[in-house]
Design an enzyme around this catalytic site. Structure first.
Site, mmCIF file in Angstrom:
data_model
loop_
_atom_site.group_PDB
_atom_site.id
_atom_site.type_symbol
_atom_site.label_atom_id
_atom_site.label_comp_id
_atom_site.label_asym_id
_atom_site.label_seq_id
_atom_site.Cartn_x
_atom_site.Cartn_y
_atom_site.Cartn_z
ATOM 1 N N GLY A 83 0.791 -1.133 0.027
ATOM 2 C CA GLY A 83 0.311 0.086 0.091
ATOM 3 C C GLY A 83 0.798 1.209 -0.131
ATOM 4 O O GLY A 83 2.012 1.304 -0.525
ATOM 5 N N GLY A 140 2.108 4.856 2.175
ATOM 6 C CA GLY A 140 2.346 5.412 3.431
ATOM 7 C C GLY A 140 3.453 4.873 4.095
ATOM 8 O O GLY A 140 4.556 4.444 3.542
ATOM 9 N N ILE A 189 4.704 2.794 6.497
ATOM 10 C CA ILE A 189 4.953 1.377 6.727
ATOM 11 C C ILE A 189 5.245 1.084 5.491
ATOM 12 O O ILE A 189 6.201 0.010 5.316
ATOM 13 C CB ILE A 189 3.538 0.719 7.616
ATOM 14 C CG1 ILE A 189 3.425 1.476 8.979
ATOM 15 C CG2 ILE A 189 4.117 -0.778 7.766
ATOM 16 C CD1 ILE A 189 2.007 0.920 9.397
ATOM 17 N N GLY A 226 -8.267 -0.932 -3.261
ATOM 18 C CA GLY A 226 -8.047 -2.301 -3.696
ATOM 19 C C GLY A 226 -7.632 -3.080 -2.652
ATOM 20 O O GLY A 226 -7.234 -4.351 -2.852
ATOM 21 N N ASN A 274 -11.053 7.643 3.423
ATOM 22 C CA ASN A 274 -10.726 7.347 1.856
ATOM 23 C C ASN A 274 -11.336 6.350 1.073
ATOM 24 O O ASN A 274 -12.044 6.791 0.042
ATOM 25 C CB ASN A 274 -9.185 7.163 1.609
ATOM 26 C CG ASN A 274 -8.340 8.146 2.200
ATOM 27 O OD1 ASN A 274 -7.585 7.675 2.992
ATOM 28 N ND2 ASN A 274 -8.613 9.452 1.827
ATOM 29 N N GLU A 304 -1.000 -1.619 -6.960
ATOM 30 C CA GLU A 304 -1.856 -0.777 -7.448
ATOM 31 C C GLU A 304 -1.009 0.860 -7.580
ATOM 32 O O GLU A 304 -1.206 1.601 -8.720
ATOM 33 C CB GLU A 304 -2.934 -0.287 -6.720
ATOM 34 C CG GLU A 304 -3.918 -1.174 -6.610
ATOM 35 C CD GLU A 304 -4.702 -0.981 -5.045
ATOM 36 O OE1 GLU A 304 -5.970 -0.868 -5.388
ATOM 37 O OE2 GLU A 304 -4.219 -0.735 -4.118
#
Lengths: 520, 520
Positions: B273, B275, B277, B392, B388, B298
């Site tokens: 994803g 961010g 982390i 996905g 948000n 993505e």
């Protein structure tokens, strides 16, 4: 030559034929076992029953326990009897039976629940038997024949057999000579682990993409046991007015979708669950205006035979034949007529998102309850008590062209004929999310949720689906929640967490979800 | 010939070139619009900004509102400014920005949230614009070139463009001449509706299965507007100790899995994803012991460029390039080096369960919170306030070989540095179910849940993942719930519905989830 010997065309396996009592010593306390079988069909019977007899006779309750991995539920005379004899430690993934459910909910049996397509795959990866080197100790597989190559011709289901035989150290075959050879009715794709997988070349429900038997390493076969026991057939669910009304709402919706060009005239491959509503839907379609229909599903019930007879159904792909005793008689008695229109697949293929999305299935399943924002609870009554498991509902509902859930709007309790509303503010356990469901149906009406934001969904679900006894309560909750959350600028999906389960708490205390008010 | 004319190789379209102010009259109140764009990249800028200026200048706030369908979030200067000018009625599916979020949570904007792969597909089916005949009125698509055939060469994302141009009545092209032509970086598969779909022949992350441009009906093109506006790049997330500790737990887990033969040495295609982390995990892998890695995801953030530079990453498939302004400079400045290692796909393919399961992705995402039974909330703070959207995360977590969620164990409130526990008894909103997640990670530790029944999962999650400030509270709740539910023979997954959200209610009232006791 006996029928048994005739069915085992791999001659070198003839010397593995054993009486059932000879296999008992192979089983040790703590072993992990894989069985064939799926929603009581095609499961081993002779060996499990002999093991149960052995435990009972020798007082071994709790001293001969196993971890049991099976495609889904199997007959009560096997897993449920095992549960009553304290023979099960872990059980994955979907089960049925009074004793096994009691064991699970009282903390004696550790059940793991998982989408069936993922269960098969993860079992094959060794994820559930990490402590055992990713292996199963023994597989017990019901077959109707063994080919020259040693391929297993399965019976009335495919379940998770391809994965089970791959990771099993030993295989016991139960050759059932009381039923016809099912050769040609299965389409088996051998599991391959990533990164070396290829596409599954299935673009129509009747496409074959694999082989008619399960390839195994014949060196693993430690015994072949003859079985003459039939599947403990599924009893037929009664039709009722509520189911008929729900089915009628669904058939009307299909007509509307066809009229609006969003569905072809022959619809799209149908997945339908089990039970009276599913039967009513199939019954409705058999009498309905659509023809050239196809089915891509997990289980075929007796009504599917009527559906074939109606001339409306062209072909059905399934994991299992979940007929009643009468249904099996009818199927075997008309083998030529039906067998060419049916293909059975392992659940790793039948429930795989790849063909489900590609084919554009129409998925229809019954939950325990759904909420005003379209989350559904399929597994845990009151959020804590396991019934059967999620089965394949998530595989289908997440990936279908149209995802439909249907339920009566209310159910009786001991003291109130509508003591349980199946439309609640917030389901206490979520198996299917608001991101997954398109259409919710009760006997009251149908809510088409496509394109609606949460608050619009909630109003439509209350208006169309809720039982009149609960409509005012739900409306009051929704209005209060809206007012509170929008004022707090947190109202995308209004809820009041300090009282959201008040109906459920009242049910546990007072036997009805009809609360006096929403006060805390 | 101008750069604009050179980029439009379909000569017949040259007479569609217009100044941006000429397209304003095409837009009418209540229209449904589709934009290119995905997680601020590749979205139209000139036309949306001109429309916003028009509304602002002429006091049309609330009088020129649209239904907005975009692959995911786009730059704040477009959709968020539109929200502040009350130009949005409906918005699907994933968004970012202070004003749009305020509009959604105060009830002015009707947002629909859906798994991105389903969003693209259902949009293409016309499900979200049923009232408009299943059509979009206007599509606005950012391109970097138009081919001789009239094919659209997209820019830094693919989003839902293939579906949008199919169902749009009119198409406006924003040809961005300030960036290089991206020709060759996209792999576009044209959407086909069931029952006529074929397999997507992608068996490796770098497989091409479509064409490098989006085929359109050129008669639909009503205007081509030149744009020189860059994407409003994603700012880089700061690294921190917590993220580093989480990443370290994950890399150690990968090593363990490789050692135990459950992962290949080059792992499996990674989905990560956005961010801090995610950045820390990618940073950890760039320094880690694995090589020959691949990414199927993505969004690519700046850290992916470092990952390429490390020599450990071979190839990345993505929906968008979500770089910072600096990152884009670096990408454009080293075009030869990077462009051959990247392929962009529409979200209907990148997020489709078919390739995700086939490739066996490793999915890693950050939730808002997860609970002791491994349900996760990714979207609604407090169960009601939209941040948000699900994006996905569900597409990947449901279908991955390994599904991992990572979060700090606690977060600060205004009054308490650990006022929020990210491990709770029951998440107030479920986006990912217990049937979907394999591994949960915080800076405290990692819980490998594969093969565990719910009560075993709960104990492991409390032990490994919970913050020490909350461990006793969670243990007390779990013990109480177990005692109560098992005694009631309803204890597969123990909960106490009369107090399950007590921590959340306390947070809203007192600014911390640290409750004094579990009394009702």
């Amino acid at each position: 030559m006996s029928e048994l010997h005739k069915r085992i065309r791999r001659k070198s396996l003839h010397d593995k034929i054993r009486p059932v009592e000879d296999v008992i010593p192979l089983f040790k306390h703590g072993m992990s076992l894989g069985w064939s079988g799926f929603t009581p069909a095609g499961y081993p019977k002779a060996v499990p029953i002999a093991l149960a007899d052995h435990v009972e006779k020798n007082g071994l309750q709790g001293k001969l326990k196993f971890n049991l991995f099976i495609g889904a539920s199997v007959g009560v005379e096997t897993e449920d009897r095992w549960a009553s004899l304290d023979m099960i430690d872990r059980r994955w993934p979907y089960q049925t039976g009074k004793n096994i459910q009691a064991g699970i909910n009282e903390g004696r049996i550790r059940m793991g629940d998982r989408h069936l397509s993922m269960f098969a795959q993860d079992l094959g990866y060794g994820f559930y038997t990490k402590d055992n080197g990713g292996r199963l100790d023994i597989a017990i597989i019901e077959c109707s024949a063994v080919t020259e190559e040693g391929g297993l011709v399965l019976t009335a289901s495919c379940g998770a057999v391809p994965e089970i035989v791959q990771i099993a150290d030993k295989i016991i075959i139960e050759l059932n000579t009381s039923i016809p050879s099912y050769e040609g009715l299965h389409d088996i794709i051998e599991p391959v682990s990533p990164p070396n997988r290829l596409p599954y070349l299935i673009s129509r429900v009747d496409d074959r993409a694999g082989s008619p038997y399960v390839r195994i390493d014949t060196d693993k076969v430690v015994a072949i046991v003859e079985s003459k026991l039939p599947d403990n057939g599924r009893s037929f669910s009664e039709q009722d007015d509520t189911s008929e009304a729900i089915a009628s709402n669904i058939v009307d919706f299909f007509k509307f979708e066809v009229d609006n060009g969003r569905l072809p005239k022959s619809l799209l491959p149908l997945q339908s669950g089990v039970g009276s509503i599913a039967n009513a839907v199939i019954g409705g379609l058999a009498k309905g205006p659509f023809s050239g229909l196809n089915v891509w599903t997990e289980v075929l019930q007796d009504t599917m035979l009527d559906f074939f007879d109606s001339g409306k159904l062209d072909f059905a792909s399934t994991v299992s034949l979940s007929f009643s005793v009468e249904g099996f008689k009818r199927f075997y008695g008309n083998w030529e007529k039906y067998s060419g229109k049916v293909l059975m697949r392992p659940l790793s293929i039948a429930n795989h998102p790849e063909p489900i999305r590609r084919l554009g299935c129409i998925a229809m399943n019954t939950p325990v309850e759904f909420d005003i924002y379209a989350h559904a609870n399929s597994t845990l009554v009151g959020g804590t008590r396991m019934i059967n498991g999620i089965g394949g509902s998530g595989d289908f509902l997440r990936n279908a062209y149209l995802s439909i859930m249907h339920t009566p709007s209310a159910r009786p309790t001991k003291t109130d004929p509508t003591g349980i509303t199946c439309v609640v503010p917030h389901v206490p356990h979520v198996d299917h999310t608001e991101h997954d469901l398109d259409v919710l149906v009760t006997e009251q009406g149908l809510a088409d949720l496509r394109g609606l934001a949460p608050r619009d969904r909630a109003q439509l679900i209350i208006d169309k689906c809720a039982h009149p006894d609960y409509k005012p309560l739900l409306q009051e909750y929704f209005d209060m929640a809206k007012k509170d959350c929008l004022a707090r600028k947190a109202g995308h999906e209004p809820q009041l967490l300090d009282r959201v389960f008040k109906m459920q708490v009242n049910l546990a205390k007072n036997g009805t979800m009809k609360i006096d008010n929403w006060d805390i």
